[in-house]
Design a protein around this motif. Sequence first.
Motif, PDB file in Angstrom:
ATOM      1  N   ALA A  92      13.001  15.046  15.999  1.00 53.88           N
ATOM      2  CA  ALA A  92      12.033  13.993  16.321  1.00 53.88           C
ATOM      3  C   ALA A  92      12.788  12.781  16.866  1.00 53.88           C
ATOM      4  O   ALA A  92      13.958  12.575  16.511  1.00 53.88           O
ATOM      5  N   PRO A  93      12.172  11.992  17.741  1.00 54.28           N
ATOM      6  CA  PRO A  93      12.832  10.777  18.204  1.00 54.28           C
ATOM      7  C   PRO A  93      13.226   9.907  17.009  1.00 54.28           C
ATOM      8  O   PRO A  93      12.455   9.724  16.073  1.00 54.28           O
ATOM      9  N   GLY A  94      14.451   9.402  17.028  1.00 51.40           N
ATOM     10  CA  GLY A  94      14.950   8.565  15.945  1.00 51.40           C
ATOM     11  C   GLY A  94      15.527   9.322  14.763  1.00 51.40           C
ATOM     12  O   GLY A  94      16.083   8.707  13.843  1.00 51.40           O
ATOM     13  N   GLN A  95      15.423  10.662  14.789  1.00 48.53           N
ATOM     14  CA  GLN A  95      15.960  11.455  13.678  1.00 48.53           C
ATOM     15  C   GLN A  95      17.483  11.395  13.671  1.00 48.53           C
ATOM     16  O   GLN A  95      18.135  11.449  14.704  1.00 48.53           O
ATOM     17  N   VAL A  96      18.046  11.301  12.477  1.00 52.38           N
ATOM     18  CA  VAL A  96      19.501  11.301  12.304  1.00 52.38           C
ATOM     19  C   VAL A  96      19.942  12.740  12.058  1.00 52.38           C
ATOM     20  O   VAL A  96      19.391  13.428  11.189  1.00 52.38           O
ATOM     21  N   VAL A  97      20.917  13.191  12.846  1.00 53.19           N
ATOM     22  CA  VAL A  97      21.408  14.575  12.771  1.00 53.19           C
ATOM     23  C   VAL A  97      22.888  14.553  12.405  1.00 53.19           C
ATOM     24  O   VAL A  97      23.680  13.870  13.059  1.00 53.19           O
ATOM     25  N   ASN A  98      23.241  15.297  11.371  1.00 56.05           N
ATOM     26  CA  ASN A  98      24.646  15.409  10.992  1.00 56.05           C
ATOM     27  C   ASN A  98      25.314  16.490  11.833  1.00 56.05           C
ATOM     28  O   ASN A  98      24.759  17.574  12.034  1.00 56.05           O
ATOM     29  N   VAL A  99      26.482  16.183  12.363  1.00 49.84           N
ATOM     30  CA  VAL A  99      27.255  17.121  13.182  1.00 49.84           C
ATOM     31  C   VAL A  99      28.628  17.283  12.537  1.00 49.84           C
ATOM     32  O   VAL A  99      29.268  16.296  12.160  1.00 49.84           O
ATOM     33  N   LYS A 100      29.056  18.532  12.416  1.00 48.19           N
ATOM     34  CA  LYS A 100      30.378  18.822  11.877  1.00 48.19           C
ATOM     35  C   LYS A 100      31.211  19.517  12.952  1.00 48.19           C
ATOM     36  O   LYS A 100      30.716  20.400  13.643  1.00 48.19           O
ATOM     37  N   ILE A 101      32.468  19.099  13.058  1.00 43.15           N
ATOM     38  CA  ILE A 101      33.396  19.657  14.030  1.00 43.15           C
ATOM     39  C   ILE A 101      34.526  20.354  13.286  1.00 43.15           C
ATOM     40  O   ILE A 101      35.112  19.780  12.361  1.00 43.15           O
ATOM     41  N   ALA A 102      34.826  21.582  13.661  1.00 44.19           N
ATOM     42  CA  ALA A 102      36.020  22.266  13.166  1.00 44.19           C
ATOM     43  C   ALA A 102      37.143  21.916  14.135  1.00 44.19           C
ATOM     44  O   ALA A 102      37.130  22.356  15.286  1.00 44.19           O
ATOM     45  N   LEU A 103      38.055  21.085  13.701  1.00 43.20           N
ATOM     46  CA  LEU A 103      39.149  20.608  14.539  1.00 43.20           C
ATOM     47  C   LEU A 103      40.435  21.227  14.008  1.00 43.20           C
ATOM     48  O   LEU A 103      40.937  20.835  12.972  1.00 43.20           O
ATOM     49  N   THR A 104      40.946  22.230  14.726  1.00 48.42           N
ATOM     50  CA  THR A 104      42.080  22.998  14.202  1.00 48.42           C
ATOM     51  C   THR A 104      43.419  22.611  14.785  1.00 48.42           C
ATOM     52  O   THR A 104      44.430  22.730  14.110  1.00 48.42           O
ATOM     53  N   ILE A 105      43.447  22.203  16.038  1.00 49.50           N
ATOM     54  CA  ILE A 105      44.683  21.704  16.648  1.00 49.50           C
ATOM     55  C   ILE A 105      44.328  20.427  17.397  1.00 49.50           C
ATOM     56  O   ILE A 105      43.553  20.468  18.339  1.00 49.50           O
ATOM     57  N   PRO A 106      44.865  19.292  16.989  1.00 49.40           N
ATOM     58  CA  PRO A 106      44.527  18.041  17.649  1.00 49.40           C
ATOM     59  C   PRO A 106      45.330  17.822  18.922  1.00 49.40           C
ATOM     60  O   PRO A 106      46.448  18.301  19.057  1.00 49.40           O
ATOM     61  N   HIS A 107      44.704  17.121  19.852  1.00 48.19           N
ATOM     62  CA  HIS A 107      45.351  16.640  21.075  1.00 48.19           C
ATOM     63  C   HIS A 107      44.751  15.264  21.313  1.00 48.19           C
ATOM     64  O   HIS A 107      43.574  15.182  21.659  1.00 48.19           O
ATOM     65  N   VAL A 108      45.496  14.213  21.124  1.00 48.90           N
ATOM     66  CA  VAL A 108      44.932  12.877  21.257  1.00 48.90           C
ATOM     67  C   VAL A 108      44.265  12.706  22.618  1.00 48.90           C
ATOM     68  O   VAL A 108      44.750  13.208  23.632  1.00 48.90           O
ATOM     69  N   GLY A 109      43.122  12.056  22.603  1.00 46.79           N
ATOM     70  CA  GLY A 109      42.398  11.854  23.845  1.00 46.79           C
ATOM     71  C   GLY A 109      41.123  11.094  23.621  1.00 46.79           C
ATOM     72  O   GLY A 109      41.018  10.280  22.702  1.00 46.79           O
ATOM     73  N   SER A 110      40.134  11.376  24.454  1.00 47.64           N
ATOM     74  CA  SER A 110      38.833  10.728  24.347  1.00 47.64           C
ATOM     75  C   SER A 110      37.774  11.794  24.093  1.00 47.64           C
ATOM     76  O   SER A 110      37.972  12.969  24.402  1.00 47.64           O
ATOM     77  N   ALA A 111      36.652  11.358  23.523  1.00 48.75           N
ATOM     78  CA  ALA A 111      35.582  12.297  23.202  1.00 48.75           C
ATOM     79  C   ALA A 111      34.255  11.556  23.215  1.00 48.75           C
ATOM     80  O   ALA A 111      34.208  10.332  23.117  1.00 48.75           O
TER      81      ALA A 111
END
Length: 197
Positions: A92-111
């Motif tokens: 729904a508009p305005g709904q808050v959604v939780n997002v989880k990321i599996a981050l296994t090998i980092p590479h500094v940057g932008s997202a």
Amino acid sequence: MLSTLLQLASLAALAHGHGYISSPPMRMPGNATTSACGKSVVADIVKDKTSHVEGLPELAAKDAGYHASQCNLWLCRGVQFADNAANVQAYAPGQVVNVKIALTIPHVGSANVSVVDTKTNAIVGQPLLSWPSGYADEKQFYGQTLPANQTDFNVTIPTTLDGKCATAGECVIQWWWYGTGARQTYESCIDFTVAKV
């Protein structure tokens, strides 16, 4: 010597992974993606959910099943909506959604995390979240201090979509990350609809 071999083996095991959306369900390939992008691209994504986009065009170009007009590798790595119609999230508009990321090998940057129009592969409005720099900094990761808000965060569904994204397949929530040192792009997509107000 044995400890060095074990360290090398553990690094080799990680070499296939970088990052992907682990929740809500992200787009994964099936028959429609195979028809559009070819078996080689699908095999690479199935083998490694975190495969970076830059590695896919070379695989696709060698595959007789690749159809450039149907497979946009820069949108959800070419993974087709038809393979994911059962995983459409209703928000729904305005709904808050939780997002989880599996981050296994980092590479500094932008997202960023954005609503993306699947016909134009353009961000709708402004990104829902943005990390202009310092995202997935490997120096923090190996020190076990990677900020939690880079892998477990909330986004708010825009209230300004004005009927856009009401039809399944029209839009995705896309997590996009570019590792500047590695020169690799990672992206995952969530199919969703937004109820008209």
